[in-house]
Design a protein around this motif. Structure first.
Motif, mmCIF file in Angstrom:
data_model
loop_
_atom_site.group_PDB
_atom_site.id
_atom_site.type_symbol
_atom_site.label_atom_id
_atom_site.label_comp_id
_atom_site.label_asym_id
_atom_site.label_seq_id
_atom_site.Cartn_x
_atom_site.Cartn_y
_atom_site.Cartn_z
ATOM 1 N N GLY A 126 5.011 16.541 -0.471
ATOM 2 C CA GLY A 126 5.877 15.796 -1.363
ATOM 3 C C GLY A 126 7.349 16.166 -1.322
ATOM 4 N N ALA A 127 7.702 17.165 -0.541
ATOM 5 C CA ALA A 127 9.099 17.601 -0.486
ATOM 6 C C ALA A 127 9.890 16.753 0.506
ATOM 7 C CB ALA A 127 9.169 19.068 -0.066
ATOM 8 N N ASP A 128 11.202 16.782 0.358
ATOM 9 C CA ASP A 128 12.102 16.186 1.351
ATOM 10 C C ASP A 128 12.221 17.213 2.470
ATOM 11 O OD1 ASP A 128 13.991 14.731 2.753
ATOM 12 O OD2 ASP A 128 15.647 15.333 1.444
ATOM 13 N N MET A 129 11.608 16.932 3.610
ATOM 14 C CA MET A 129 11.528 17.908 4.702
ATOM 15 C C MET A 129 12.354 17.458 5.890
ATOM 16 S SD MET A 129 7.442 18.783 4.500
ATOM 17 C CE MET A 129 6.892 17.137 4.082
ATOM 18 N N LYS A 130 12.830 18.431 6.622
ATOM 19 C CA LYS A 130 13.521 18.203 7.884
ATOM 20 C C LYS A 130 12.642 18.817 8.969
ATOM 21 C CE LYS A 130 16.963 16.666 5.460
ATOM 22 N NZ LYS A 130 16.777 15.343 4.935
ATOM 23 N N VAL A 131 12.244 17.986 9.926
ATOM 24 C CA VAL A 131 11.338 18.437 10.978
ATOM 25 C C VAL A 131 12.090 18.449 12.301
ATOM 26 C CG1 VAL A 131 9.161 17.984 12.179
ATOM 27 C CG2 VAL A 131 9.382 17.430 9.747
ATOM 28 N N GLU A 132 12.043 19.584 12.983
ATOM 29 C CA GLU A 132 12.646 19.720 14.301
ATOM 30 C C GLU A 132 11.530 19.980 15.298
ATOM 31 O OE1 GLU A 132 15.534 22.881 14.193
ATOM 32 O OE2 GLU A 132 16.459 22.101 12.376
ATOM 33 N N LEU A 133 11.624 19.327 16.468
ATOM 34 C CA LEU A 133 10.594 19.533 17.468
ATOM 35 C C LEU A 133 11.125 19.267 18.864
ATOM 36 C CD1 LEU A 133 8.641 16.502 18.301
ATOM 37 C CD2 LEU A 133 9.702 16.433 16.049
ATOM 38 N N LEU A 134 10.479 19.855 19.823
ATOM 39 C CA LEU A 134 10.698 19.529 21.227
ATOM 40 C C LEU A 134 9.363 19.015 21.738
ATOM 41 C CD1 LEU A 134 12.497 19.432 23.698
ATOM 42 C CD2 LEU A 134 11.845 21.798 24.180
ATOM 43 N N ASN A 135 9.272 17.665 21.862
ATOM 44 C CA ASN A 135 8.048 17.019 22.305
ATOM 45 C C ASN A 135 7.860 17.335 23.783
ATOM 46 O OD1 ASN A 135 6.080 15.048 23.163
ATOM 47 N ND2 ASN A 135 6.551 13.882 21.335
ATOM 48 N N ASP A 136 6.700 17.851 24.139
ATOM 49 C CA ASP A 136 6.396 18.268 25.507
ATOM 50 C C ASP A 136 5.672 17.134 26.217
ATOM 51 O OD1 ASP A 136 5.727 19.618 27.819
ATOM 52 O OD2 ASP A 136 4.196 20.863 26.882
ATOM 53 N N GLY A 137 6.349 16.497 27.131
ATOM 54 C CA GLY A 137 5.712 15.427 27.920
ATOM 55 C C GLY A 137 6.600 14.222 28.128
ATOM 56 N N PRO A 138 6.887 13.439 27.151
ATOM 57 C CA PRO A 138 6.383 13.472 25.778
ATOM 58 C C PRO A 138 4.916 13.050 25.688
ATOM 59 C CG PRO A 138 7.701 11.497 26.083
ATOM 60 C CD PRO A 138 7.779 12.276 27.372
ATOM 61 N N VAL A 139 4.212 13.713 24.801
ATOM 62 C CA VAL A 139 2.806 13.396 24.556
ATOM 63 C C VAL A 139 2.635 13.182 23.061
ATOM 64 C CG1 VAL A 139 0.440 14.265 24.642
ATOM 65 C CG2 VAL A 139 1.987 14.702 26.558
ATOM 66 N N THR A 140 2.264 11.955 22.666
ATOM 67 C CA THR A 140 2.091 11.592 21.266
ATOM 68 C C THR A 140 0.901 10.640 21.147
ATOM 69 O OG1 THR A 140 4.490 11.742 20.912
ATOM 70 C CG2 THR A 140 3.216 10.529 19.259
ATOM 71 N N PHE A 141 0.016 10.919 20.182
ATOM 72 C CA PHE A 141 -1.140 10.058 19.943
ATOM 73 C C PHE A 141 -1.332 9.844 18.446
ATOM 74 C CE2 PHE A 141 -2.155 12.082 23.992
ATOM 75 C CZ PHE A 141 -2.517 10.985 24.761
ATOM 76 N N LEU A 142 -1.728 8.635 18.081
ATOM 77 C CA LEU A 142 -2.092 8.336 16.707
ATOM 78 C C LEU A 142 -3.613 8.406 16.608
ATOM 79 C CD1 LEU A 142 -1.394 7.426 13.850
ATOM 80 C CD2 LEU A 142 -1.523 5.054 14.661
ATOM 81 N N LEU A 143 -4.100 9.320 15.795
ATOM 82 C CA LEU A 143 -5.541 9.478 15.572
ATOM 83 C C LEU A 143 -5.870 8.885 14.205
ATOM 84 C CD1 LEU A 143 -5.997 13.198 16.705
ATOM 85 C CD2 LEU A 143 -6.132 11.113 18.095
ATOM 86 N N GLU A 144 -6.870 8.021 14.159
ATOM 87 C CA GLU A 144 -7.267 7.392 12.909
ATOM 88 C C GLU A 144 -8.750 7.632 12.671
ATOM 89 O OE1 GLU A 144 -5.209 3.469 12.042
ATOM 90 O OE2 GLU A 144 -5.110 3.522 14.246
ATOM 91 N N VAL A 145 -9.049 7.994 11.449
ATOM 92 C CA VAL A 145 -10.440 8.198 11.035
ATOM 93 C C VAL A 145 -10.660 7.362 9.783
ATOM 94 C CG1 VAL A 145 -12.130 9.868 10.214
ATOM 95 C CG2 VAL A 145 -10.510 10.530 12.003
ATOM 96 N N PRO A 146 -11.550 6.380 9.850
ATOM 97 C CA PRO A 146 -11.816 5.585 8.646
ATOM 98 C C PRO A 146 -12.490 6.441 7.584
ATOM 99 C CG PRO A 146 -13.357 5.012 10.391
ATOM 100 C CD PRO A 146 -12.380 5.986 10.979
ATOM 101 N N PRO A 147 -12.407 6.041 6.315
ATOM 102 C CA PRO A 147 -13.062 6.810 5.254
ATOM 103 C C PRO A 147 -14.532 7.065 5.575
ATOM 104 C CG PRO A 147 -11.676 5.115 4.301
ATOM 105 C CD PRO A 147 -11.699 4.860 5.791
ATOM 106 N N VAL A 148 -14.960 8.296 5.322
ATOM 107 C CA VAL A 148 -16.332 8.724 5.551
ATOM 108 C C VAL A 148 -16.913 9.111 4.206
ATOM 109 C CG1 VAL A 148 -17.806 10.416 6.689
ATOM 110 C CG2 VAL A 148 -15.739 9.620 7.842
ATOM 111 N N ASP A 149 -18.113 8.624 3.895
ATOM 112 C CA ASP A 149 -18.747 8.970 2.606
ATOM 113 C C ASP A 149 -19.415 10.300 2.663
ATOM 114 O OD1 ASP A 149 -17.918 6.607 1.437
ATOM 115 O OD2 ASP A 149 -19.719 5.538 2.110
#
Length: 149
Positions: A126-149
């Motif tokens: 919940g905080a106002d954050m500053k994120v610094e990164l050096l993306n290697d590749g670049p390699v980025t993936f969106l992983l999605e998991v639907p709700p599990v009961d």
């Protein structure tokens, strides 16, 4: 639950100029919690994050996971990741979990990650954050998991 993972050479997150989490090589995870997500959903996404093969083996192929490489994991809460962007020019946030439920599942995810992987750093929910990164590749993936009961 959604997780945007980026393979990084290093990454850090700051709140009010103070570093709250930093890693060298590993994964930066931006974590979005949706309505209907549960402990089971969080556990399933955690297993995917830790075992997703995005690191190079000796032949340069993406065959190794974060668990294989023992790299760092930096987890940053990102409610905008679950925004509905299908219509119009302004995101809708009705899919997101309520703040207290989002924080509970974020904290649970981090706790389980530390139990399983150990090398885990975080931002501040919940905080106002500053994120610094050096993306290697670049390699980025969106992983999605639907709700599990």
């Amino acid at each position: 639950m959604k997780g945007l993972i980026q393979r990084v050479s290093h990454a850090c997150v700051k709140v009010d100029g103070e570093v709250t989490g930093a890693i060298d090589g590993g994964i930066l995870l931006l974590l979005g919690v949706e309505q209907g997500d549960s402990q089971a959903t969080a556990d399933k996404l955690l297993q995917k994050v830790l075992n997703y093969r995005i690191f190079p083996d000796a032949d340069g192929r993406m065959n190794l996971s974060l668990s294989d490489t023992a790299g760092g994991l930096l987890v940053v809460s990102q409610f905008t990741l679950v925004a509905d962007t299908r219509k119009g020019l302004r995101p809708g946030f009705s899919r997101g979990a309520a703040p207290d439920e989002g924080e509970r599942l974020y904290d649970l995810f981090v706790h389980r990650a530390r139990e399983t992987h150990g090398a885990v750093e975080t931002g501040r929910f919940g905080a106002d954050m500053k994120v610094e990164l050096l993306n290697d590749g670049p390699v980025t993936f969106l992983l999605e998991v639907p709700p599990v009961d």
